[in-house]
Design an enzyme around this catalytic site. Structure first.
Site, mmCIF file in Angstrom:
data_model
loop_
_atom_site.group_PDB
_atom_site.id
_atom_site.type_symbol
_atom_site.label_atom_id
_atom_site.label_comp_id
_atom_site.label_asym_id
_atom_site.label_seq_id
_atom_site.Cartn_x
_atom_site.Cartn_y
_atom_site.Cartn_z
ATOM 1 N N TYR A 102 6.055 -30.969 -1.902
ATOM 2 C CA TYR A 102 7.064 -30.068 -1.333
ATOM 3 C C TYR A 102 8.197 -29.848 -2.341
ATOM 4 C CZ TYR A 102 10.167 -27.786 1.939
ATOM 5 O OH TYR A 102 10.979 -26.859 2.554
ATOM 6 N N PHE A 148 13.127 2.165 -7.237
ATOM 7 C CA PHE A 148 11.835 1.690 -6.757
ATOM 8 C C PHE A 148 12.003 1.374 -5.268
ATOM 9 C CE2 PHE A 148 8.487 -1.254 -5.653
ATOM 10 C CZ PHE A 148 7.419 -0.429 -5.928
ATOM 11 N N THR A 149 10.952 1.603 -4.509
ATOM 12 C CA THR A 149 11.029 1.562 -3.038
ATOM 13 C C THR A 149 11.681 0.284 -2.497
ATOM 14 O OG1 THR A 149 8.761 0.737 -3.027
ATOM 15 C CG2 THR A 149 9.051 3.114 -2.765
ATOM 16 N N ASP A 203 14.598 -5.275 -13.898
ATOM 17 C CA ASP A 203 13.345 -5.388 -13.150
ATOM 18 C C ASP A 203 12.252 -5.480 -14.214
ATOM 19 O OD1 ASP A 203 10.974 -5.125 -11.849
ATOM 20 O OD2 ASP A 203 11.651 -3.564 -10.479
ATOM 21 N N LYS A 209 2.039 -8.200 -11.279
ATOM 22 C CA LYS A 209 1.651 -7.141 -12.229
ATOM 23 C C LYS A 209 1.374 -7.780 -13.601
ATOM 24 C CE LYS A 209 3.797 -4.699 -8.865
ATOM 25 N NZ LYS A 209 4.384 -5.319 -7.671
ATOM 26 N N ARG A 227 2.907 8.910 -4.334
ATOM 27 C CA ARG A 227 4.230 8.535 -4.838
ATOM 28 C C ARG A 227 5.046 9.818 -4.873
ATOM 29 N NH1 ARG A 227 4.990 2.780 -5.111
ATOM 30 N NH2 ARG A 227 5.140 3.494 -2.994
ATOM 31 N N PHE A 235 5.993 4.714 3.718
ATOM 32 C CA PHE A 235 4.709 5.048 3.091
ATOM 33 C C PHE A 235 3.624 4.021 3.394
ATOM 34 C CE2 PHE A 235 5.117 1.908 -0.287
ATOM 35 C CZ PHE A 235 6.496 1.702 -0.313
#
Ligand code: PLI
Length: 461
Positions: free
Chosen positions: A76, A128-129, A219, A262, A386, A453
């Site tokens: 943990y 970005f969303t 980001d 990614k 998009r 979306f």
């Protein structure tokens, strides 16, 4: 005259394990589309033949990463995999402090809560969303300060992810530096078509923000892909390694959010990385409320191990050249056939310009959503809208945002598909293009409040 010999590159790996693909009939796909409300996010993955929805969490891991899973320390607190990941993040990204999160938006949530005050502004190189939503939920307003070329699908600017320094400085002067929480810099810019920011521009943004005492939050979800573009396109970087370029990029920023799903070649994971101890301390405290203890942040020990090992592989030039090379292979075939796509070809995906593909469908009839449906119908290939659906609504007026870019993203998971899959994808797009005049738009019949979306439903007009 001497003949120039062609020397190709190939993927720096071979396939060890396979996952069978299911092919469906057109009739089956028609039914699946109706059931999914013409939203490719609502299709069942087993009804998909080639899945080009996203490069997020869809990567194929290496034998070294799979071996790392067996070394998961599932304690943990204080898992050894956390310390391995911390070391890798310090080495390759250069930040001092690491807070793991379940994925990128977990990190966005934490940093937004810490740095944004009600009524603040957050300028950035296109929204970005999930990033913008967390900024808004924290009481901020996102302001797009990307260069104009980014909104033009035909502009061949090499760094369409660049920030327009004039737009940024005008905003700072208009609202006052104390009202700017931070500058939100993304690399590469997803919604602009996977377009990179240049090192020169990032350095200039650093100089400008220093003058006003404003932070930069990076980001860096696809910063390794951005580093590749800097290496091959920006003067002075040809001889630098991907790792050196990456480290330099991060050095111009104060902290970063990361979706490891990614660049880092894993299926789940993310983190917040920081240099400022006070912000780190606050984030380390908040993460236990929303994600989990600060040495696992919602992840298993084995996930952190896979991320650390993935990072080592992701910065290898042969990997990144083949990764972006595959996207360019498909993009160039589409360009050769006059398909309107965003130029230059992006890092993780090809973006079809649905406004030019379907000039007869107005934006309010969701041309990109209709095109993604049609591509699926033709051959079971799944892509993503998009455009106006992804852009959502203005939080003050409630109206649609009507973005200039109305795109369908054909996104390539890393190390997953072969060149033959790529060829079939091209054939499908050409087939849909051939009968484009017959295709009609859609009507939205269900719209969820947040990030619509993902779950919106449509009907054919
Ligand atoms: O999906 P997350 O929560 O791990 O990461 C959110 C996120 C943050 N920034 C950027 C640039 C992204 O692309 C991103 C997620 N992108 C998704 C899911 C995509 O399909 O592109």
């Amino acid at each position: 005259m001497s003949v120039q010999k062609r020397r190709s590159w190939a993927e720096p790996f071979k396939i060890k394990m396979v996952e069978p693909l299911k092919m469906t009939t057109r009739k089956e796909r028609e039914l699946a589309l109706i059931e999914a409300g013409y939203n490719t996010f609502l299709l069942k993955s087993e009804d998909v033949y080639i899945d080009l929805l996203t490069d997020s969490g869809t990567n194929a891991m290496s034998e070294n990463q799979w071996a790392g899973l067996m070394l998961g320390d599932e304690a943990y607190a204080g898992s050894k995999n956390y310390y391995h990941l911390e070391e890798a993040v310090q080495k390759y990204y250069g930040y001092k402090y690491l807070i793991p999160t379940h994925q990128g938006r977990g990190a966005e949530h934490l940093i937004s809560k810490i740095l944004i005050k009600n009524g603040d502004f957050i300028p950035g190189n296109m929204y970005f969303t999930t990033t913008r939503l967390h900024q808004e939920l924290a009481g901020g307003t996102f302001v797009d300060v990307i260069i104009d070329e980014a909104h033009d699908t035909t502009s061949e600017h090499h760094f369409k992810g660049n920030i327009d320094l004039q737009k940024l400085e005008d905003l700072i002067k208009r609202v006052g530096a104390e009202k700017v929480s931070y500058v939100s810099v993304a690399a590469t810019v997803n919604m602009a078509g996977g377009q990179p920011i240049s090192m020169k521009n990032l350095k200039q943004v650093r100089e400008l923000t220093h003058r006003y005492g404003i932070k930069i939050i990076f980001d860096m979800t696809r910063a390794i892909e951005n580093s590749y573009f800097i290496k091959v396109r920006e003067e002075g970087y040809q001889n630098g390694t991907i790792a050196e370029i990456l480290l330099e990029m991060c050095s111009y920023t104060d902290g970063a959010t990361m979706s490891a799903k990614k660049d880092l070649l894993v299926n789940i994971g993310g983190f917040l990385a920081l240099n400022d101890f006070e912000i780190f301390e606050e984030a380390r405290n908040l993460v236990v409320v929303y994600e989990g203890l600060h040495t696992y942040g919602g992840l298993a020990g084995r996930d952190m191990e896979a991320m650390a090992r993935g990072l080592e592989e992701a910065v290898q030039f042969d990997h990144i050249r083949a990764r972006i090379g595959q996207v360019e292979y498909v993009g160039n075939k589409l360009l050769d056939n006059n398909i309107p796509i965003v130029k230059p070809i992006g890092g993780h995906a090809i973006f079809i310009d649905a406004k030019r593909f379907f000039p007869h469908i107005p934006q309010i009839e969701f041309p990109a959503q209709a095109l993604a449906s049609e591509i699926y119908l033709d051959s079971g290939i799944r892509t993503m809208e998009r455009g106006i659906v992804s852009a959502g609504r203005n939080k003050d007026t409630g109206d649609h945002y009507y973005p200039k870019l109305e795109l369908v993203r054909i996104t390539f998971p890393r190390r997953v598909y072969t060149q033959a899959h790529c060829d079939i994808t091209v054939e499908t797009i050409l087939e849909v293009f051939d009968h484009r005049e017959k295709i009609k738009g859609l009507k939205m019949i269900y719209e969820p409040k947040y990030l619509r979306f993902f779950q919106a439903r449509f009907e054919r007009l």
